[in-house]
Design a protein around this motif. Structure first.
Motif, PDB file in Angstrom:
ATOM      1  N   LEU A 121      -2.490 -15.325  -0.564  1.00  0.00           N
ATOM      2  CA  LEU A 121      -3.166 -16.266   0.340  1.00  0.00           C
ATOM      3  C   LEU A 121      -4.662 -15.986   0.268  1.00  0.00           C
ATOM      4  CD1 LEU A 121      -0.916 -15.701   3.505  1.00  0.00           C
ATOM      5  CD2 LEU A 121      -0.597 -17.449   1.737  1.00  0.00           C
ATOM      6  N   SER A 122      -5.443 -16.987   0.631  1.00  0.00           N
ATOM      7  CA  SER A 122      -6.893 -16.772   0.688  1.00  0.00           C
ATOM      8  C   SER A 122      -7.453 -17.584   1.852  1.00  0.00           C
ATOM      9  CB  SER A 122      -7.518 -17.219  -0.637  1.00  0.00           C
ATOM     10  OG  SER A 122      -8.909 -17.247  -0.546  1.00  0.00           O
ATOM     11  N   ASN A 123      -8.358 -16.966   2.608  1.00  0.00           N
ATOM     12  CA  ASN A 123      -8.998 -17.620   3.762  1.00  0.00           C
ATOM     13  C   ASN A 123      -8.006 -17.993   4.868  1.00  0.00           C
ATOM     14  OD1 ASN A 123     -11.785 -17.716   2.726  1.00  0.00           O
ATOM     15  ND2 ASN A 123     -10.879 -19.028   1.149  1.00  0.00           N
ATOM     16  N   PHE A 124      -6.935 -17.243   4.985  1.00  0.00           N
ATOM     17  CA  PHE A 124      -5.979 -17.439   6.081  1.00  0.00           C
ATOM     18  C   PHE A 124      -6.351 -16.486   7.214  1.00  0.00           C
ATOM     19  CE2 PHE A 124      -1.923 -19.687   4.647  1.00  0.00           C
ATOM     20  CZ  PHE A 124      -2.523 -20.335   3.583  1.00  0.00           C
ATOM     21  N   ASN A 125      -6.297 -16.958   8.469  1.00  0.00           N
ATOM     22  CA  ASN A 125      -6.502 -16.030   9.576  1.00  0.00           C
ATOM     23  C   ASN A 125      -5.181 -15.292   9.861  1.00  0.00           C
ATOM     24  OD1 ASN A 125      -4.893 -17.601  11.278  1.00  0.00           O
ATOM     25  ND2 ASN A 125      -6.650 -18.775  12.047  1.00  0.00           N
ATOM     26  N   LEU A 126      -5.240 -14.327  10.807  1.00  0.00           N
ATOM     27  CA  LEU A 126      -4.071 -13.480  11.025  1.00  0.00           C
ATOM     28  C   LEU A 126      -2.835 -14.289  11.456  1.00  0.00           C
ATOM     29  CD1 LEU A 126      -2.943 -10.673  10.952  1.00  0.00           C
ATOM     30  CD2 LEU A 126      -3.947 -10.223  13.187  1.00  0.00           C
ATOM     31  N   ASN A 127      -3.030 -15.264  12.358  1.00  0.00           N
ATOM     32  CA  ASN A 127      -1.885 -16.064  12.798  1.00  0.00           C
ATOM     33  C   ASN A 127      -1.247 -16.809  11.640  1.00  0.00           C
ATOM     34  OD1 ASN A 127      -1.834 -15.400  15.425  1.00  0.00           O
ATOM     35  ND2 ASN A 127      -3.177 -17.089  16.100  1.00  0.00           N
ATOM     36  N   LEU A 128      -2.113 -17.347  10.777  1.00  0.00           N
ATOM     37  CA  LEU A 128      -1.582 -18.108   9.637  1.00  0.00           C
ATOM     38  C   LEU A 128      -0.895 -17.203   8.618  1.00  0.00           C
ATOM     39  CD1 LEU A 128      -4.193 -20.896   8.805  1.00  0.00           C
ATOM     40  CD2 LEU A 128      -1.807 -21.184   9.476  1.00  0.00           C
TER      41      LEU A 128
ATOM     42  N   LYS B 259       6.740 -25.811   3.200  1.00  0.00           N
ATOM     43  CA  LYS B 259       7.095 -26.510   1.955  1.00  0.00           C
ATOM     44  C   LYS B 259       6.340 -25.910   0.771  1.00  0.00           C
ATOM     45  CE  LYS B 259       8.375 -31.320   2.651  1.00  0.00           C
ATOM     46  NZ  LYS B 259       7.829 -32.659   2.752  1.00  0.00           N
ATOM     47  N   THR B 260       5.051 -25.637   0.998  1.00  0.00           N
ATOM     48  CA  THR B 260       4.222 -25.063  -0.081  1.00  0.00           C
ATOM     49  C   THR B 260       4.805 -23.715  -0.517  1.00  0.00           C
ATOM     50  OG1 THR B 260       2.273 -26.097   0.876  1.00  0.00           O
ATOM     51  CG2 THR B 260       1.874 -24.292  -0.664  1.00  0.00           C
ATOM     52  N   LEU B 261       5.122 -22.892   0.484  1.00  0.00           N
ATOM     53  CA  LEU B 261       5.586 -21.538   0.156  1.00  0.00           C
ATOM     54  C   LEU B 261       6.979 -21.552  -0.465  1.00  0.00           C
ATOM     55  CD1 LEU B 261       4.013 -19.901   3.263  1.00  0.00           C
ATOM     56  CD2 LEU B 261       3.510 -19.247   0.903  1.00  0.00           C
ATOM     57  N   ARG B 262       7.831 -22.446   0.031  1.00  0.00           N
ATOM     58  CA  ARG B 262       9.173 -22.532  -0.577  1.00  0.00           C
ATOM     59  C   ARG B 262       9.070 -23.007  -2.032  1.00  0.00           C
ATOM     60  NH1 ARG B 262      13.474 -22.088   3.280  1.00  0.00           N
ATOM     61  NH2 ARG B 262      12.592 -20.683   4.805  1.00  0.00           N
ATOM     62  N   THR B 263       8.088 -23.878  -2.294  1.00  0.00           N
ATOM     63  CA  THR B 263       7.872 -24.324  -3.686  1.00  0.00           C
ATOM     64  C   THR B 263       7.407 -23.140  -4.538  1.00  0.00           C
ATOM     65  OG1 THR B 263       7.269 -26.510  -2.891  1.00  0.00           O
ATOM     66  CG2 THR B 263       6.621 -25.990  -5.146  1.00  0.00           C
ATOM     67  N   MET B 264       6.552 -22.305  -3.954  1.00  0.00           N
ATOM     68  CA  MET B 264       6.092 -21.127  -4.710  1.00  0.00           C
ATOM     69  C   MET B 264       7.271 -20.191  -4.994  1.00  0.00           C
ATOM     70  SD  MET B 264       2.398 -20.529  -2.904  1.00  0.00           S
ATOM     71  CE  MET B 264       1.366 -19.674  -4.073  1.00  0.00           C
ATOM     72  N   GLU B 265       8.152 -20.053  -4.026  1.00  0.00           N
ATOM     73  CA  GLU B 265       9.340 -19.198  -4.262  1.00  0.00           C
ATOM     74  C   GLU B 265      10.175 -19.763  -5.422  1.00  0.00           C
ATOM     75  OE1 GLU B 265      10.484 -16.788  -0.327  1.00  0.00           O
ATOM     76  OE2 GLU B 265      11.079 -18.901  -0.223  1.00  0.00           O
TER      77      GLU B 265
ATOM     78  N   ASP C  66       0.624 -13.627 -12.962  1.00  0.00           N
ATOM     79  CA  ASP C  66       1.071 -12.533 -12.086  1.00  0.00           C
ATOM     80  C   ASP C  66       0.946 -12.940 -10.625  1.00  0.00           C
ATOM     81  OD1 ASP C  66       1.667 -10.370 -13.967  1.00  0.00           O
ATOM     82  OD2 ASP C  66      -0.435 -10.626 -14.511  1.00  0.00           O
ATOM     83  N   LEU C  67      -0.212 -13.530 -10.311  1.00  0.00           N
ATOM     84  CA  LEU C  67      -0.486 -13.845  -8.900  1.00  0.00           C
ATOM     85  C   LEU C  67      -0.954 -15.288  -8.790  1.00  0.00           C
ATOM     86  CD1 LEU C  67      -0.943 -12.724  -5.952  1.00  0.00           C
ATOM     87  CD2 LEU C  67      -3.298 -12.238  -6.672  1.00  0.00           C
ATOM     88  N   TYR C  68      -0.354 -16.025  -7.869  1.00  0.00           N
ATOM     89  CA  TYR C  68      -0.797 -17.403  -7.611  1.00  0.00           C
ATOM     90  C   TYR C  68      -1.190 -17.460  -6.139  1.00  0.00           C
ATOM     91  CZ  TYR C  68      -0.879 -22.401  -8.852  1.00  0.00           C
ATOM     92  OH  TYR C  68      -1.264 -23.683  -9.144  1.00  0.00           O
ATOM     93  N   GLN C  69      -2.469 -17.870  -5.898  1.00  0.00           N
ATOM     94  CA  GLN C  69      -2.976 -17.801  -4.521  1.00  0.00           C
ATOM     95  C   GLN C  69      -3.247 -19.187  -3.949  1.00  0.00           C
ATOM     96  OE1 GLN C  69      -6.050 -14.301  -4.290  1.00  0.00           O
ATOM     97  NE2 GLN C  69      -6.172 -15.110  -6.345  1.00  0.00           N
TER      98      GLN C  69
ATOM     99  N   TYR D  33      10.936 -13.942  -0.801  1.00  0.00           N
ATOM    100  CA  TYR D  33       9.860 -13.101  -1.342  1.00  0.00           C
ATOM    101  C   TYR D  33       8.842 -12.803  -0.245  1.00  0.00           C
ATOM    102  CZ  TYR D  33      12.051 -14.442  -5.723  1.00  0.00           C
ATOM    103  OH  TYR D  33      12.973 -14.626  -6.708  1.00  0.00           O
ATOM    104  N   GLU D  34       7.859 -11.942  -0.586  1.00  0.00           N
ATOM    105  CA  GLU D  34       6.867 -11.503   0.411  1.00  0.00           C
ATOM    106  C   GLU D  34       5.485 -12.006   0.010  1.00  0.00           C
ATOM    107  OE1 GLU D  34       7.586  -8.884   2.782  1.00  0.00           O
ATOM    108  OE2 GLU D  34       9.699  -8.871   2.205  1.00  0.00           O
ATOM    109  N   ILE D  35       4.586 -12.040   0.993  1.00  0.00           N
ATOM    110  CA  ILE D  35       3.177 -12.252   0.676  1.00  0.00           C
ATOM    111  C   ILE D  35       2.670 -10.949   0.053  1.00  0.00           C
ATOM    112  CG2 ILE D  35       0.843 -12.648   1.634  1.00  0.00           C
ATOM    113  CD1 ILE D  35       2.696 -15.105   1.853  1.00  0.00           C
ATOM    114  N   THR D  36       2.071 -11.041  -1.130  1.00  0.00           N
ATOM    115  CA  THR D  36       1.634  -9.843  -1.837  1.00  0.00           C
ATOM    116  C   THR D  36       0.182  -9.510  -1.569  1.00  0.00           C
ATOM    117  OG1 THR D  36       3.216 -10.213  -3.573  1.00  0.00           O
ATOM    118  CG2 THR D  36       1.323  -8.891  -4.178  1.00  0.00           C
ATOM    119  N   SER D  37      -0.657 -10.569  -1.459  1.00  0.00           N
ATOM    120  CA  SER D  37      -2.080 -10.294  -1.261  1.00  0.00           C
ATOM    121  C   SER D  37      -2.722 -11.358  -0.391  1.00  0.00           C
ATOM    122  CB  SER D  37      -2.814 -10.232  -2.598  1.00  0.00           C
ATOM    123  OG  SER D  37      -2.895 -11.517  -3.154  1.00  0.00           O
TER     124      SER D  37
END
Ligand SMILES: NC(=O)c1ccc[n+]([C@@H]2O[C@H](COP(=O)([O-])OP(=O)(O)OC[C@H]3O[C@@H](n4cnc5c(N)ncnc54)[C@H](OP(=O)(O)O)[C@@H]3O)[C@@H](O)[C@H]2O)c1
Length: 185
Positions: free
Chosen positions: A54-61, A35-41, A20-23, A72-76
């Motif tokens: 995402l995990s351990n990302f700051n607001l800018n990231l 590249k990472t995110l396009r691969t996830m898409e 369901d969720l890949y972080q 697609y969108e960032i879900t969590s």
């Protein structure tokens, strides 16, 4: 390529066709985020995963990650969030709330700190109105009462703790109860 291989390995170990969720556990400055995110898409399109986290990302990231996605969108977003460690996380939580992103709170019990006896007196005050529930449940209830997009992920290896913790969702704290704890912890 390594991301695709890692997900395939996980699907095999979990004996499932999709998750369901890949972080992304941590941002990796040596790898192009886009590249990472396009691969996830691509992996969503292949039916191997449903949602991107995402995990351990700051607001800018987090914002950079959103801009890097094409369809697609960032879900969590997973962050270190608990009653002791909260002030500098509010920016991320407020942003996520506005952007319909779920916040998964890791270390929701402050790595067990909320159960230390020196804090009992503060939780005792809350117990006067909510009844005889453990510190852990009040600390988890604080997070979900404060934000409707917060999802704490407590860990417990002790069976009794697991059985106690699942009951936290029966409890919601009132504003004055949350303020009392905020002013003291
Ligand atoms: N994304 C990341 O980078 C990241 C980093 C760290 C952690 N995490 C995740 O966050 C989750 C929680 O982290 P955590 O385990 O370090 O912190 P935590 O959930 O805040 O605290 C766990 C500690 O609290 C105790 N506990 C749980 N329920 C209790 C209860 N009802 N009464 C008394 N004590 C209780 C546990 O003891 P017992 O074991 O004895 O039950 C354990 O020592 C983990 O599942 C982990 O995967 C994510």
């Amino acid at each position: 390529k390594s991301l695709e291989k890692a997900l395939d390995r996980s699907l095999k170990s979990l004996d499932t066709n999709y998750v369901d969720l890949y972080q992304i556990h941590f941002p990796n400055p040596t790898i192009d985020l886009k590249k990472t995110l396009r691969t996830m898409e691509k992996m969503i399109d292949m039916g191997k995963m449903k949602y991107i986290g995402l995990s351990n990302f700051n607001l800018n990231l987090i914002k950079r990650a959103q801009n890097a996605l094409s369809k697609y969108e960032i879900t969590s977003v997973q962050i270190n969030y608990n009653i002791f460690h909260r002030k500098n996380q509010r920016g991320i939580i407020d942003y996520c709330e506005k952007n319909h992103i779920a916040v998964m709170a890791y270390f929701p019990l402050g790595h067990g700190k909320v159960t230390q006896p020196q804090y009992n007196k503060y939780f005792d005050h809350i117990r006067k109105t909510v009844g005889d529930v453990p510190n852990a449940n009040i600390a988890l209830a604080y997070l979900v009462s404060k934000h409707h997009n917060a999802f704490p992920i407590p860990r417990a290896s002790n069976r009794e703790h697991v059985m106690q913790n699942v009951k936290f969702s029966d409890l919601l704290l009132k504003d004055e109860e949350m303020k009392y704890l905020e002013n003291r912890l």
